[in-house]
Design an enzyme around this catalytic site. Sequence first.
Site, PDB file in Angstrom:
ATOM      1  N   ASN A  26     -10.649  -2.698  -6.374  1.00  0.00           N
ATOM      2  CA  ASN A  26      -9.698  -1.537  -7.377  1.00  0.00           C
ATOM      3  C   ASN A  26     -10.297  -1.216  -8.584  1.00  0.00           C
ATOM      4  OD1 ASN A  26      -6.458  -2.839  -6.114  1.00  0.00           O
ATOM      5  ND2 ASN A  26      -7.741  -1.277  -5.493  1.00  0.00           N
TER       6      ASN A  26
ATOM      7  N   ASP B 244       0.577  -1.263  -0.001  1.00  0.00           N
ATOM      8  CA  ASP B 244       0.107   0.068  -0.004  1.00  0.00           C
ATOM      9  C   ASP B 244       1.132   1.346  -0.034  1.00  0.00           C
ATOM     10  OD1 ASP B 244      -2.353   1.372  -0.054  1.00  0.00           O
ATOM     11  OD2 ASP B 244      -2.770   0.989   2.082  1.00  0.00           O
TER      12      ASP B 244
HETATM   13  C1  FPP Z   1      -1.328   0.156  -3.711  1.00  0.00           C
HETATM   14  O1  FPP Z   1      -1.284   1.493  -3.767  1.00  0.00           O
HETATM   15  C2  FPP Z   1      -0.859  -0.164  -5.011  1.00  0.00           C
HETATM   16  C3  FPP Z   1      -1.792  -0.884  -5.527  1.00  0.00           C
HETATM   17  C4  FPP Z   1      -3.234  -1.264  -5.379  1.00  0.00           C
HETATM   18  C5  FPP Z   1      -1.310  -1.301  -7.133  1.00  0.00           C
HETATM   19  C6  FPP Z   1      -0.086  -2.263  -6.757  1.00  0.00           C
HETATM   20  C7  FPP Z   1       0.366  -2.770  -8.286  1.00  0.00           C
HETATM   21  C8  FPP Z   1       1.720  -2.698  -8.543  1.00  0.00           C
HETATM   22  C9  FPP Z   1       2.702  -2.453  -7.695  1.00  0.00           C
HETATM   23  C10 FPP Z   1       1.978  -2.913  -9.895  1.00  0.00           C
HETATM   24  C11 FPP Z   1       1.757  -4.211 -10.579  1.00  0.00           C
HETATM   25  C12 FPP Z   1       2.574  -5.100  -9.998  1.00  0.00           C
HETATM   26  C13 FPP Z   1       3.054  -6.413 -10.568  1.00  0.00           C
HETATM   27  C14 FPP Z   1       3.300  -7.513  -9.150  1.00  0.00           C
HETATM   28  C15 FPP Z   1       3.494  -6.367 -11.711  1.00  0.00           C
HETATM   29  P1  FPP Z   1      -2.436   2.618  -3.609  1.00  0.00           P
HETATM   30  O2  FPP Z   1      -2.351   2.987  -5.152  1.00  0.00           O
HETATM   31  O3  FPP Z   1      -3.557   2.016  -2.912  1.00  0.00           O
HETATM   32  O4  FPP Z   1      -1.703   3.818  -2.839  1.00  0.00           O
HETATM   33  P2  FPP Z   1      -2.381   4.843  -1.850  1.00  0.00           P
HETATM   34  O5  FPP Z   1      -3.224   4.143  -0.734  1.00  0.00           O
HETATM   35  O6  FPP Z   1      -1.329   5.697  -1.404  1.00  0.00           O
HETATM   36  O7  FPP Z   1      -3.476   5.595  -2.943  1.00  0.00           O
END
Ligand code: FPP
Length: 249
Positions: free
Chosen positions: A72, A24
């Site tokens: 998401n 996160d």
């Molecule tokens: C959480 O940060 C992140 C996600 C929901 C997406 C994770 C995806 C990746 C790292 C990219 C693809 C991965 C792989 C394994 C190839 P957030 O966006 O919820 O952050 P925030 O809470 O600060 O908004």
Amino acid sequence: MSNPELRNQIDPDKLPRHIAIIMDGNGRWAKKRALPRVIGHEYGVKSVRTIAESAAKLGVKFLTLYTFSTENWNRPALEVKAIMALLVKTIRKEVATLQKNNIRLRTIGNIKALPIDAYNELQEAMALTANNTAMDLVLALNYSARWDIVQATQSIAEQVKQGVLNSDQINETVISQALNTGNLPEPELLIRTSGEFRISNFLLWEMAYSEFYFTDMYWPEFDEEAFYKAIIDYQKRERRFGKTSEQIA
Ligand code: FPP
């Protein structure tokens, strides 16, 4: 403390077999730098690479990453598109690294409902890495624990309807095996980054006895040192599974 010193504090005999991570804080990491959220996800991929390699080297057998939840899809369409594109690009680029590190790629979640290019890329990478044995890297994609419990319940109900299972034969093992995580051990350790203290619909059934580790670091900042610290912290805990300290001594 440098990495090798921290690494030496890890007891290889008490290593968690399965570590699950809620990655996160990509968005907030980017916002803090006045960058678009997508750049945060790109840096998040770097952390995925570092932690997957580190886990495999340490001898962790299963690493499950909450990559894209059922919820998401409610994000802005452009961000969803960018995450899917990043997924395709990353898998294409990293499949050689997975091979080199003897890592098998797997997924949990309803991947059939992902964009077709992402689905195809995943299938190809899973087939290519199917015989690797060092570690399973499990991406939770279009996954939520409640979705999994619903689909498991439907499949058990179908078995009862077909007459291959009696309702009084339904027990914890039957339910565990009907879940997408059916052939994974339960995670001993859950790590969540970015200072949030929630499970967010991740592995609800499987984490009944997991140890939770929370850090304020945003996922793009989460490095090998931070990973070692989480494992060291886990190793200091006493896992009692409902028993008393004296019983497990
Ligand atoms: C959480 O940060 C992140 C996600 C929901 C997406 C994770 C995806 C990746 C790292 C990219 C693809 C991965 C792989 C394994 C190839 P957030 O966006 O919820 O952050 P925030 O809470 O600060 O908004």
